[in-house]
Design an enzyme around this catalytic site. Structure first.
Site, PDB file in Angstrom:
ATOM      1  N   ARG A 146       0.849  -1.187   0.000  1.00  0.00           N
ATOM      2  CA  ARG A 146       0.000   0.000   0.000  1.00  0.00           C
ATOM      3  C   ARG A 146       0.886   1.240   0.000  1.00  0.00           C
ATOM      4  O   ARG A 146       2.024   1.209   0.492  1.00  0.00           O
ATOM      5  CB  ARG A 146      -0.908   0.008   1.227  1.00  0.00           C
ATOM      6  CG  ARG A 146      -1.830  -1.212   1.338  1.00  0.00           C
ATOM      7  CD  ARG A 146      -2.588  -1.198   2.654  1.00  0.00           C
ATOM      8  NE  ARG A 146      -3.489  -2.349   2.778  1.00  0.00           N
ATOM      9  CZ  ARG A 146      -3.133  -3.513   3.333  1.00  0.00           C
ATOM     10  NH1 ARG A 146      -1.903  -3.673   3.817  1.00  0.00           N
ATOM     11  NH2 ARG A 146      -4.001  -4.500   3.400  1.00  0.00           N
ATOM     12  N   LYS A 170      -1.910  -3.114   7.879  1.00  0.00           N
ATOM     13  CA  LYS A 170      -3.078  -2.791   8.692  1.00  0.00           C
ATOM     14  C   LYS A 170      -3.077  -3.630   9.963  1.00  0.00           C
ATOM     15  O   LYS A 170      -2.660  -4.782   9.959  1.00  0.00           O
ATOM     16  CB  LYS A 170      -4.356  -3.047   7.885  1.00  0.00           C
ATOM     17  CG  LYS A 170      -4.581  -2.062   6.742  1.00  0.00           C
ATOM     18  CD  LYS A 170      -5.905  -2.308   6.057  1.00  0.00           C
ATOM     19  CE  LYS A 170      -6.171  -1.268   4.978  1.00  0.00           C
ATOM     20  NZ  LYS A 170      -7.465  -1.494   4.292  1.00  0.00           N
ATOM     21  N   HIS A 243      -2.661   2.981  -5.832  1.00  0.00           N
ATOM     22  CA  HIS A 243      -3.427   1.753  -5.618  1.00  0.00           C
ATOM     23  C   HIS A 243      -3.613   0.990  -6.922  1.00  0.00           C
ATOM     24  O   HIS A 243      -3.750  -0.235  -6.919  1.00  0.00           O
ATOM     25  CB  HIS A 243      -4.777   2.080  -4.988  1.00  0.00           C
ATOM     26  CG  HIS A 243      -5.187   1.081  -3.941  1.00  0.00           C
ATOM     27  ND1 HIS A 243      -4.436   0.808  -2.819  1.00  0.00           N
ATOM     28  CD2 HIS A 243      -6.268   0.258  -3.864  1.00  0.00           C
ATOM     29  CE1 HIS A 243      -5.037  -0.118  -2.094  1.00  0.00           C
ATOM     30  NE2 HIS A 243      -6.139  -0.471  -2.708  1.00  0.00           N
ATOM     31  N   ARG A 246      -0.800  -1.277  -7.248  1.00  0.00           N
ATOM     32  CA  ARG A 246      -0.993  -2.433  -6.350  1.00  0.00           C
ATOM     33  C   ARG A 246      -1.961  -3.435  -6.979  1.00  0.00           C
ATOM     34  O   ARG A 246      -1.719  -4.649  -6.966  1.00  0.00           O
ATOM     35  CB  ARG A 246      -1.528  -1.932  -5.004  1.00  0.00           C
ATOM     36  CG  ARG A 246      -1.915  -3.026  -3.998  1.00  0.00           C
ATOM     37  CD  ARG A 246      -2.254  -2.348  -2.669  1.00  0.00           C
ATOM     38  NE  ARG A 246      -3.062  -3.153  -1.789  1.00  0.00           N
ATOM     39  CZ  ARG A 246      -2.568  -4.016  -0.893  1.00  0.00           C
ATOM     40  NH1 ARG A 246      -1.275  -4.206  -0.801  1.00  0.00           N
ATOM     41  NH2 ARG A 246      -3.386  -4.684  -0.087  1.00  0.00           N
ATOM     42  N   HIS A 269      -3.805  -9.216   2.968  1.00  0.00           N
ATOM     43  CA  HIS A 269      -5.249  -9.319   3.157  1.00  0.00           C
ATOM     44  C   HIS A 269      -5.555 -10.318   4.267  1.00  0.00           C
ATOM     45  O   HIS A 269      -5.056 -11.446   4.254  1.00  0.00           O
ATOM     46  CB  HIS A 269      -5.930  -9.794   1.872  1.00  0.00           C
ATOM     47  CG  HIS A 269      -5.997  -8.752   0.806  1.00  0.00           C
ATOM     48  ND1 HIS A 269      -6.223  -9.059  -0.528  1.00  0.00           N
ATOM     49  CD2 HIS A 269      -5.874  -7.403   0.864  1.00  0.00           C
ATOM     50  CE1 HIS A 269      -6.230  -7.939  -1.228  1.00  0.00           C
ATOM     51  NE2 HIS A 269      -6.021  -6.925  -0.406  1.00  0.00           N
ATOM     52  N   TYR A 278      -9.427 -10.120  -7.643  1.00  0.00           N
ATOM     53  CA  TYR A 278      -8.464  -9.940  -8.729  1.00  0.00           C
ATOM     54  C   TYR A 278      -8.511 -11.049  -9.763  1.00  0.00           C
ATOM     55  O   TYR A 278      -8.004 -10.878 -10.865  1.00  0.00           O
ATOM     56  CB  TYR A 278      -7.038  -9.864  -8.157  1.00  0.00           C
ATOM     57  CG  TYR A 278      -6.790  -8.642  -7.325  1.00  0.00           C
ATOM     58  CD1 TYR A 278      -6.606  -7.395  -7.906  1.00  0.00           C
ATOM     59  CD2 TYR A 278      -6.748  -8.723  -5.932  1.00  0.00           C
ATOM     60  CE1 TYR A 278      -6.396  -6.268  -7.136  1.00  0.00           C
ATOM     61  CE2 TYR A 278      -6.529  -7.601  -5.157  1.00  0.00           C
ATOM     62  CZ  TYR A 278      -6.349  -6.374  -5.771  1.00  0.00           C
ATOM     63  OH  TYR A 278      -6.150  -5.268  -5.019  1.00  0.00           O
TER      64      TYR A 278
END
Length: 297
Positions: A146, A170, A243, A246, A269, A278
């Site tokens: 990110r 995250k 993004h 990414r 994730h 994706y």
């Protein structure tokens, strides 16, 4: 030869006790799926795989079907394949990990490999700022991190000898990302030569990997402006964002056969259904594979 749709309808009636209108809606959705694949019998639905289902859902969206309509058809498909799996008519449920599509199939915008090459070739390597920008773009595409992770990478988290970088994702979760040969080459020169030039002899107080011409750490807002400008300079028709690079990283890996779980780990994730989105993007490739491998394509 079994009529698997009739068996499914019986299951909906007897086991689930669904109303007639609901049962008819499920069957309508499944017959449309069968018709789209040009199957002569419901038995052929047993051989459908996950990629075919994803391609079908995307085709619905591209045909202008609303997110709610696609979500309802997905619910029918998932119910049907859960039934087939529970009754052991099939061993694996191809619809098991299609949760991301249930949120409206928001398709991330991606760049082609050629467009990525064009973008990454745009910075002027003859200036410290240009070389830094080139290095940031290479690292971003090499790792899929990110933009917030990219600008916050400390210099000490880069191991050029072991060829990896550690990022804080995250939920304050660290992950180790491999660096490709190209990104490593630019990082080596950037760290040893270009970064000291950008600091202008000032104390290295930020300890950030990527710094501005004023010696402070790069910010996500500034890098956003930088990548948008390079996209425009490269003549790309899309508005390029961090993004998007990414998204392109993930899509290109999957299109070249990388396992979905590996991509999930690289992207950081928590839920694989987030990564699943994706797998539907290269529809032309899916159609080509389908045409070559399905006996009735």
């Amino acid at each position: 030869m079994f009529d698997y749709l009739a068996l499914f309808e019986e299951y909906l009636t007897v086991e689930l006790g669904l109303a007639q209108n609901t049962r008819l809606a499920y069957l309508r959705d499944l017959r449309l799926l069968q018709k789209t694949f040009n199957f002569k019998s419901s038995e052929e639905l047993l051989g459908v795989n996950r990629q075919q289902l994803l391609a079908y859902l995307v085709q619905l969206r591209q045909a202008g079907r609303s997110a709610s309509t696609v979500a309802r058809k997905l619910a029918s498909i998932k119910a049907f394949y859960r039934f087939l799996t529970a009754e052991r008519y099939i061993r694996r449920n191809p619809a098991e990990v299609l949760e991301a599509a249930n949120r409206g199939l928001h398709l991330p915008k991606v760049l082609s490999v050629a467009e990525v090459d064009t973008l990454l070739d745009t910075p002027n390597l003859g200036t410290p700022d240009g070389y830094r920008d080139k290095t940031m773009l290479e690292v971003l595409y090499a790792t899929g991190m990110r933009v917030s992770e990219l600008v916050n990478v400390p210099l000490k988290n880069v191991d050029l000898k072991m060829e990896y970088v550690i990022v804080m994702g995250k939920g304050s979760k660290e992950r180790m990302l491999p660096l490709g040969r190209t990104a490593l080459r630019y990082l080596e020169h950037y760290i040893s030569v270009v970064r000291p030039q950008l600091l202008h002899g000032k104390p290295d107080s930020s300890k950030a990997l990527f710094v501005t011409g004023w010696g402070g750490p790069m910010t996500r807002e500034r890098f956003y402006e930088i990548i948008v400008a390079y996209g425009q300079s490269a003549g790309l028709s899309k508005r390029v964002t961090p993004h998007m690079l990414r998204h392109s990283f993930a899509t290109h890996l999957l299109n070249n056969g990388t396992d979905l779980r590996v991509v999930q780990e690289l992207l950081g994730h928590a839920d694989i259904s987030t990564t699943q989105i994706y797998t539907h993007l290269d529809i032309e490739r899916l159609r080509e594979v389908y045409d070559k491998t399905h006996p009735r394509a």
